[in-house]
Design an enzyme around this catalytic site. Structure first.
Site, short mmCIF file in Angstrom:
data_model
loop_
_atom_site.label_atom_id
_atom_site.label_comp_id
_atom_site.label_asym_id
_atom_site.label_seq_id
_atom_site.Cartn_x
_atom_site.Cartn_y
_atom_site.Cartn_z
N HIS A 1 0.84 -1.21 0.00
CA HIS A 1 0.00 0.00 0.00
C HIS A 1 0.86 1.24 0.00
CE1 HIS A 1 -4.24 -1.08 0.43
NE2 HIS A 1 -3.68 -2.26 0.63
N TYR B 1 -9.20 8.63 4.49
CA TYR B 1 -9.40 9.45 5.68
C TYR B 1 -10.52 10.44 5.38
CZ TYR B 1 -4.82 7.75 7.26
OH TYR B 1 -3.76 6.96 7.65
N PRO C 1 -4.11 4.90 17.76
CA PRO C 1 -3.97 4.19 16.47
C PRO C 1 -4.04 5.12 15.26
CG PRO C 1 -6.17 3.86 17.37
CD PRO C 1 -5.44 4.71 18.36
N LYS D 1 1.05 3.33 14.30
CA LYS D 1 2.44 3.18 14.73
C LYS D 1 2.62 2.09 15.80
CE LYS D 1 4.25 6.61 12.33
NZ LYS D 1 4.87 6.25 11.06
N TYR E 1 5.00 9.11 7.78
CA TYR E 1 3.91 8.14 7.69
C TYR E 1 4.44 6.71 7.67
CZ TYR E 1 -0.80 6.75 6.07
OH TYR E 1 -2.05 6.20 5.93
#
Ligand code: APR
Length: 399
Positions: free
Chosen positions: A82, A209, A301, A305, A396
């Site tokens: 991804h 998102y 979350p 991470k 990220y």
């Protein structure tokens, strides 16, 4: 002389690992591979641990660690690459192609329960011992060379184990973290997510998102037939307040299906609440007890991470314990906190940045209005600034 390989007389294991999550299982596998006798103590039954659906996004560094130690068979076979995430808000819609930015590396999606299942099988193959259904109730003698762990096993029987070191990998609410004295910087974000597991293919191959005035909505692909959705809900809600109809209506609105197309619906097979909470400790060592993973830091979350910090911390700790127990070199063990804490702090900082980006303020006073403007400006900057996207990409996927 004591030898970890031949086994120290009078102890049950060289290292007792508390907890069979990603941190404990990676650590135990690495120690076993180095020839160190390890026993893992886990409160849940094996089938429960192997079926707990939790995280799924592995950073490239985590995958490197798993590969370097022969633990990536399943990840390489079934993991999906991804490298794009997508933001949808009423004002704008954009993608960040993070795999082509920053360190140019993608995530690998591999459901955590599959990783945990692989790690248990490999640990047993390497000769490690795991006692499931075994609850750690007390830790003692941590400042001696024979720390002890008192457990209650299935059926209520209690017994004590001794070792040379104890690794606390029993999560953010486990006994290990409460045993290590520390100054704790903490934040309850007053944000709750309804976490849903849906039996349907992802609606988009990307992470979505939804940055909406009603609250955050997210879609995280897990496997071709299972998708994770998150919906920010009222902190006082219970999961039962959200029936299917309400869930899909909120997801449709916040992920803007009118503009982007319908979501792939399916049965909601799991729904639970996640309260976003962060905790950073100034100490992760106490005598011969060392913390890794969620036991070392509770992390929200919001940037995926947690499992990656667990894997990276486990590798650091494995290296330090191996140097100590095999080569009698304690320098890495002495540096363990100094090496791990900066990684934790960076991950916490980025997770908090994501929290601020994804969630609208709860109130409607002028200060909250100010926060809303900043949030819009931040999103605009991320949408339009290549430099901002570059930094985002590094944060990220990295720690
Ligand atoms: N005795 C024995 N085992 C215990 C005890 C106890 N008293 N308390 C907790 N445990 C076990 C739990 O049952 C769990 O299996 O410790 C394990 C801790 O595992 P995780 O919570 O998965 O923690 P960790 O390995 O640090 O992984 C952290 O993975 O699931 C993601 O996002 C999640 O951030 C989290 C990350």
């Amino acid at each position: 002389m004591q030898s970890a390989r031949t086994g120290t007389p009078g102890v049950d294991a060289e290292v007792l690992v508390l907890g069979a999550g990603p941190a404990g299982l990676v650590l135990a596998n690495l120690l076993c591979a180095a020839g160190i006798r390890v026993t893992v103590l886990e409160r849940q039954r094996r089938d429960r641990v192997e079926n707990r659906a939790r995280a799924g996004f592995l950073s490239p560094d985590s995958v490197d660690v798993l590969r370097a130690h022969g633990l990536a068979g399943g990840v390489d076979r079934l993991g999906a690459v991804h490298d794009v995430c997508e933001f949808r808000s009423p004002e704008q819609h954009f993608e960040v192609r993070y795999g082509k930015l920053g360190s140019q590396r993608p995530h690998t999606v591999y459901p955590q329960q599959l990783l945990v299942t692989d790690l248990i099988a490999e640990l047993l193959r390497r000769g490690g011992t795991v006692h499931f259904d075994t609850v750690v109730e007390a830790l003692g003698d941590l400042h001696t060379d024979r720390p002890r762990v008192l457990v209650r096993a299935a059926g209520g029987r209690t017994r004590s184990y001794s070792a040379r070191y104890v690794a606390g990998c029993d999560g953010s609410r486990g006994i290990s973290s409460t045993t290590v004295p520390a100054a704790i910087a903490t934040r309850d974000h007053d944000i709750t997510w309804l976490a849903l597991l849906v039996q349907a293919p992802p609606s988009s191959p990307n992470v979505l998102y939804g940055v909406h005035p009603d609250g955050f909505a997210g879609q995280m692909p897990r496997s071709p037939g299972i998708t994770r959705y998150y919906l920010q809900c009222d902190p006082c809600d219970s999961a039962g307040d959200w029936d299917d109809e309400r869930v899909w209506a909120a997801l449709d609105r916040r992920l803007d299906v009118r503009r982007h197309g319908e979501l792939s619906r399916g049965p909601i097979v799991e729904r639970g609440l996640v309260r976003l909470r962060s905790e950073i400790r100034d100490s992760i060592q106490h005598g011969r007890l060392l913390l890794a993973g969620d036991a070392a830091t509770a992390i929200s979350p919001s940037a995926a991470k947690g499992a990656n910090l667990a894997i990276m911390g486990a590798e650091l700790l494995a290296r330090a314990l191996t140097a100590e127990l095999i080569d009698a070199d304690s320098s890495a063990l002495q540096r363990y906190s100094a090496d791990y804490l900066p990684m934790i702090e960076r991950a916490q900082e980025f997770s908090h940045w994501m929290i601020d980006l994804l969630h609208p303020p709860a109130t409607h006073d002028p200060q909250a209005a100010y926060q809303r403007v900043l949030r819009r400006a931040r999103l605009h900057s991320l949408a339009t600034s290549p430099a901002h996207q570059e930094l985002f990409a590094r944060n990220y996927v990295g720690l």
